[in-house]
Scaffold this active site. Structure first.
Site, short mmCIF file in Angstrom:
data_model
loop_
_atom_site.label_atom_id
_atom_site.label_comp_id
_atom_site.label_asym_id
_atom_site.label_seq_id
_atom_site.Cartn_x
_atom_site.Cartn_y
_atom_site.Cartn_z
CD GLU A 121 -2.97 -1.24 2.21
OE1 GLU A 121 -2.88 -0.40 3.12
OE2 GLU A 121 -3.97 -2.02 1.89
CE LYS B 41 -10.44 -3.33 3.13
NZ LYS B 41 -9.88 -4.49 3.69
P1 PGA Z 1 -6.49 -5.88 1.98
O1 PGA Z 1 -5.85 -5.17 3.23
O2 PGA Z 1 -7.02 -5.16 0.88
O3 PGA Z 1 -5.36 -6.95 1.57
O4 PGA Z 1 -7.56 -6.78 2.60
C1 PGA Z 1 -6.45 -4.10 3.73
C2 PGA Z 1 -6.93 -4.15 4.84
O5 PGA Z 1 -7.17 -4.99 5.60
O6 PGA Z 1 -7.55 -2.97 5.37
ZN ZN Z 2 -8.09 -4.35 7.29
#
Ligand code: PGA
Ligand code: ZN
Length: 828
Positions: A625, A753
C-alpha cells in the site's frame, strides 16, 4: 388569464424545452400582474375590507381616499376603484401612463428623470393626503419608480434629476441613492406619513426591490426612516455628488402609528409562481436567490453550480452591468445577461431573463437563449463575443431571434431569470452495452475493468483485490473467466434496463450471483458492473459521482469531509519482511482535506529520514500500500517511528495514529503469533494496553482480533472506550454481520470496501445501518489497487468519517487523494 402576456410565445416555442421555459416565464409574469395581485389580496366583504389578511371596518371611517405613485400606480388605482367603487371620495395617483378612472385622477409622469408633470401630480397627491382627517382612511399605492415620480417641489425635481445623473456615474448602490433621495424630499423617508397624519393609512407596497425591504420601495414615503441627514451627507461626500439641500426625515413615531405598510407583491411572488409552474411541468425547481445583484459571470456561476437534469434554477433581482467607457451598444440588462449566458449553456438548456415590467430598456422584455441561438449566430457568422464586449444585445437578438415581447406590463418587481435543464429521456439512460477487459493491478495481478454504456454515456470501474481478505467476503473469479461472464451472463441480463435504477440492477446482479457470496458470477464481476453503472448514471444526469451517490444515500444533513487514514508503514501480509502488524497509519485530525494531505506528506518525509538513520537505504522497501517496510519483527518499533515522525514534523493540524492489526493474519490454530510468541486473545489485549499506554496518539485500531472473535472485540472496546475500534475482516461490509457486531457491541467503526460485498446498493445499505448506530464509516481501498478513484466519491458522497487509501506517494493511492482534493475544490 387566457391571453398570454408573452405576445410572441408561439414563435419562440420551437422546442419542448423552450415551450416549457416560456410557460414558466409566463406563469411568473401573470402572477405579478397588478390587477391579479390586487384582486387576490384585497377583498370587500360588505363593509369589511380585507387586505392581505388585515381587516378594516369601513364603517369606522368617514371618507376613503386613494393616492399613489410608481410604475403600476394608475392600474392599481383603476383596480381599486373596481373593488371599492363609490366608497372612494377622491384620489390622485401618478404613474407612467394615465388610466381613466371614475373618481381618482391619474397622471402620467416621467421616469427615471422627474419633470414638471411629476411635480403637478405630486402637488395634487399631497393635497389629498392633507385633506384626510383623523376619521378618514387613505389607501396609498406605493410602487417601484415612485422615487422619481413623487416630487413635492420643483426644487426637489431639479435636485432629483441632478442626483440621479450624478449617481449613474458614481458606482453607488441603489440603497445609497434612496438614502439621499429620502433627505432631499419632503414626502419620502416617511414624509408622506407625516402629511397623512392622523388619518388611518393602508399602504399597499408593490416592491421592485429584491429582498423585500419595504422602506426601500419608492424611497419609503410611509415607512419610518432610520437614516439621518448626516448619513445622506456622508454618501454625497463619499461619491462627490455635488451640493444638495437636505432635510431631516420625520423621527416622531406618532406619525407611523396608524400606518399599515402591507406588501402586496414582490419578485418572490413571481418566483413562487414560476417554481409552481415548473413543478407542474415535472421539473425540480429551486429559487437560487431572490436578491440577485451579481454580474452576469457571477450569475452564471450561481445558476450552473449544481445543475440536475429536469430542473429549473430561478432567480430574481438585478444583474450588475458595468458599462465600459466608450461603449455604444444597445440593449437592456436582461438581454445582456442572456447574451452572456451563451458562454455557460450546456446542450439542451434554455435560459430566460426578463424585465418584469416588460421593458428591458428597449421595446423587448428580455431574451431567451439556448443552443439554437448559438447555431443561428454561427450560421449568420455573428461574432457572439463582439456583441458581448460591446453590450450590444439588442441587435444580436434582433438578428438571431430570441427577444421576448410583452409590451409594457402592469407589473414591476425587478428582473426574473432562470435556467431550465431538460429532463432525461428514458432512452438516454438505457444500457446499450457492457464490456470488460483484463488489466494488472498494483501487485501485477490480473483484475478486470468493466464499462457500462448507456447511449452517449458510460462509466468504467477497475476492480481492486485484497490480500488479507475476510472469510466472509464475496468470491473473486479469475479475471479472464470474469470477462467471459460479463459478456455471456451479465450483459444479456442487463441490456435495455435503466442505468438509473441502481437498486434494480444490483438486485439482478445478486440474482445472477445465486449465492450470498455471488459464486455464480463473482463479486468482482458484480462490483465492476455495479460501480460502472453508477458512474454512467451520474454522467447521464450530468452530475458528479459523489452527488449521485449522495442522492442514492439520501443524506439529510451536512457533514465534514472525510479524514484521511494514511498508511505509512506496511507489515503483515502486505510486506515480505517487517512486523506482523499490517498497517501503521496517521490520521490528521481535521476535515480540511488539503491540510490533512499536506501534513501526511510532511510526516511521511520525516519518517523516511528517521528510518534512514537506523536502516540501510536498500533495506527499507515499499509494501503493497505504498508504506515503508522495515526489516524488524518488533511490534513496537513501527509505532515508535511513526510517533517520532509526528512529533518531529511541524504540521498545522493535530495528527493521530492508527493501525490495522489485521489480526486474522497472525491468528493460527486458536492463538495469536506475535514476535515468535503464542498469545491468547486476553494476552494480546494486554499487548494492546501497553501500546495504548506508550502511544496515546494511537486512537484508531482496526481488526485487533481474529475475524470470528466478536467477544474479544467487545472486551477491547469496553476497555478502550476512547479508541475507535474498527471492523474490517470482522464485518466485510456485510449488513448482517455489521448488525451482529453492533448487537455484540464489538465495534464503533467499520471499514467499507465495496468489493467485500459486491454491489453499490449493498455497500450503501451497510453504511446506512452504520450511521443509524453511530458506527464510523471508513471507506477503504484494497492492497491490490487500480488507479480508479471511485472510493473518494463514495467517501465524500456518503459523508464518511474516513477515507483509507494508503501512502500518498504511490499512483494507485494518490489517485484517491487527488480525486478527493478535486471534489472539495469544486464543491466549495
Ligand atoms: P487488503 O488489506 O486489501 O489486503 O484486505 C486492507 C485492509 O486489511 O484494510
Ligand atoms: Zn483491514
Amino acid at each position: 388569464m387566457d391571453k398570454k402576456l408573452i405576445t410572441n410565445f408561439d414563435t419562440l416555442a420551437t422546442s419542448k424545452s423552450r415551450r416549457d421555459a416560456l410557460t414558466v416565464a409566463e406563469a411568473g409574469l401573470q402572477a405579478i400582474d397588478t390587477q391579479v395581485v390586487l384582486q387576490n389580496s384585497i377583498e370587500l366583504d360588505g363593509t369589511i375590507l380585507r387586505v392581505a389578511g388585515e381587516r378594516f371596518d369601513l364603517t369606522r371611517y368617514e371618507h376613503t381616499y386613494v393616492i399613489g405613485f410608481g410604475k403600476v400606480a394608475c392600474t392599481a388605482a383603476y383596480t381599486l376603484e373596481q373593488i371599492l367603487q363609490e366608497r372612494i371620495k377622491e384620489g390622485a395617483v401618478v404613474g407612467l401612463s394615465e388610466r381613466v378612472c371614475q373618481t381618482i385622477d391619474t397622471y402620467a409622469g416621467t421616469h427615471p428623470i422627474p419633470s414638471t408633470q411629476n411635480y403637478t401630480a405630486t402637488k395634487h397627491i399631497d393635497e389629498v393626503a392633507r385633506s384626510a382627517k383623523e376619521n378618514d382612511l387613505v389607501i396609498v399605492i406605493v410602487s417601484g419608480g415612485g422615487s422619481a415620480l413623487l416630487c413635492s417641489t420643483m426644487a426637489e425635481c431639479d435636485q432629483g434629476q441632478k442626483l440621479f445623473n450624478a449617481f449613474l456615474q458614481s458606482g453607488g448602490t441603489i440603497e445609497e441613492l434612496n438614502t439621499v433621495r429620502k433627505h432631499i424630499s419632503k414626502l419620502k423617508g416617511g414624509g408622506l406619513a407625516q402629511s397623512l397624519y392622523p388619518a388611518t393609512v393602508i399602504s399597499l407596497i408593490f416592491s421592485d426591490v429584491p429582498g423585500g425591504d419595504l422602506a426601500a420601495v419608492a424611497s419609503g414615503p410611509t415607512c419610518f426612516d432610520e437614516s439621518t441627514v448626516a448619513d445622506a451627507q456622508a454618501i454625497i461626500d463619499c461619491y462627490g455628488l455635488g451640493d444638495f439641500i437636505l432635510n431631516e426625515t420625520p423621527k416622531d413615531l406618532e406619525y407611523f402609528k396608524r400606518v399599515h405598510n402591507i406588501p402586496i407583491v414582490s419578485n418572490m411572488t413571481a418566483l413562487n409562481a414560476m417554481q409552481a409552474s415548473a413543478r407542474t411541468l415535472g421539473y425540480r425547481a429551486d429559487i437560487v436567490s431572490a436578491t440577485q445583484y451579481a454580474t452576469p459571470k457571477e450569475t452564471a456561476a450561481m445558476l450552473t453550480k449544481q445543475v440536475v437534469p429536469g430542473s429549473v434554477q430561478a432567480m430574481g433581482g438585478e444583474t450588475k452591468v458595468i458599462v465600459p467607457e466608450g461603449c455604444d451598444g444597445t440593449g437592456g440588462r436582461n438581454g445582456y445577461l442572456a447574451l452572456s449566458m451563451l458562454d455557460s449553456l450546456q446542450s439542451g438548456q434554455v435560459f430566460i431573463s426578463i424585465a418584469s415590467d416588460g421593458h428591458d430598456n428597449t421595446n423587448a422584455a428580455g431574451a431567451l437563449v439556448d443552443s439554437e441561438t448559438i447555431s443561428k449566430a454561427t450560421e449568420m457568422s455573428l461574432n457572439i463575443q463582439e456583441y458581448q464586449t460591446n453590450l450590444n444585445s439588442f441587435p444580436f437578438f434582433a438578428a438571431v431571434g430570441g427577444h421576448i415581447r410583452t409590451g409594457q406590463l402592469d407589473s414591476n418587481v425587478s428582473d426574473l431569470l432562470f435556467l431550465l435543464t431538460p429532463k432525461i429521456s428514458r432512452d438516454d439512460a438505457t444500457i446499450t452495452d457492457i464490456t470488460a477487459k483484463v488489466l494488472p493491478d498494483s501487485r501485477g495481478k490480473e483484475t478486470i475493468s468493466v464499462t457500462v454504456t448507456a447511449g452517449e454515456h458510460s462509466g468504467t470501474f477497475s476492480v481492486p483485490s485484497g490480500a488479507s481478505t475476510g472469510i466472509r467476503e464475496v468470491q473473486v473469479i479469475p479475471a479472464r473467466a470474469a470477462v467471459t461472464i460479463v459478456a455471456d451472463t451479465v450483459k444479456p441480463a442487463l441490456l435495455g434496463t435503466s442505468v438509473l435504477d441502481q437498486s434494480g440492477l444490483d438486485a439482478t446482479l445478486r440474482n445472477l450471483g445465486q449465492t450470498p457470496s455471488l459464486a455464480a458470477i463473482g463479486g468482482n464481476v458484480a462490483l465492476g458492473v455495479s460501480v460502472a453503472a453508477c458512474k454512467a448514471a451520474a454522467q447521464v444526469q450530468g452530475i458528479e459521482i459523489w452527488k449521485y451517490i449522495a442522492d442514492l444515500f439520501g443524506h439529510q444533513t451536512q457533514a465534514p469531509a472525510p479524514r484521511l487514514f494514511v498508511n505509512l508503514i506496511n507489515g503483515g501480509e502486505h510486506a515480505l519482511v517487517g512486523s506482523a502488524i499490517q498497517e501503521h497509519q496517521i490520521i490528521p485530525d481535521t476535515d480540511d482535506v488539503a491540510a490533512a494531505h499536506a501534513a501526511a506528506t510532511a510526516v511521511q518525509a520525516t519518517l523516511h529520514q528517521l528510518l534512514l538513520k537506523d536502516f540501510k537505504k536498500q533495506d527499507i522497501t515499499i509494501g503493497d500500500e505504498g508504506g515503508f517496510v522495515i526489516p524488524s519483527k518488533s511490534i513496537e518499533a513501527p509505532f515508535a517511528y511513526v510517533a517520532a515522525a509526528i512529533e518531529q514534523t511541524d504540521t498545522a493540524v493535530p495528527i493521530l495514529m492508527g493501525a490495522d492489526m489485521a489480526a486474522s493474519s497472525f491468528y493460527k490454530a486458536g492463538e495469536y503469533e506475535l514476535e515468535g510468541k503464542q498469545l491468547t486473545a486476553g494476552q494480546l489485549q494486554t499487548v494492546y494496553r501497553g501500546l495504548h499506554k506508550k502511544f496515546p496518539l494511537l486512537q484508531l485500531v482496526e481488526d485487533p482480533f481474529a475475524e470470528h472473535d466478536f467477544a474479544a472485540f467487545a472486551k477491547y472496546q469496553s476497555a478502550q472506550p476512547a479508541v475507535t475500534c474498527i471492523g474490517d475482516d470482522l464485518t466485510t461490509t456485510n449488513k448482517t454481520t455489521l448488525q451482529k457486531a453492533i448487537t455484540k457491541q464489538a465495534i464503533n467503526g467499520i471499514i467499507i470496501k465495496p468489493n467485500q460485498i459486491g454491489t453499490v446498493s449493498d455497500t450503501l445499505a451497510t453504511m446506512q445501518l452504520a450511521y443509524q448506530h453511530n458506527v464510523r464509516c471508513i471507506v477503504s481501498h484494497r492492497s491490490g489497487e487500480t488507479k480508479d478513484d471511485f472510493i473518494a466519491d463514495l467517501a465524500f458522497g456518503t459523508k464518511s468519517y474516513g477515507l483509507k487509501a494508503g501512502a500518498p506517494t504511490m499512483p494507485e493511492r494518490a489517485a484517491k487523494y487527488d480525486r478527493l482534493l478535486a471534489i472539495i475544490q469544486t464543491h466549495e
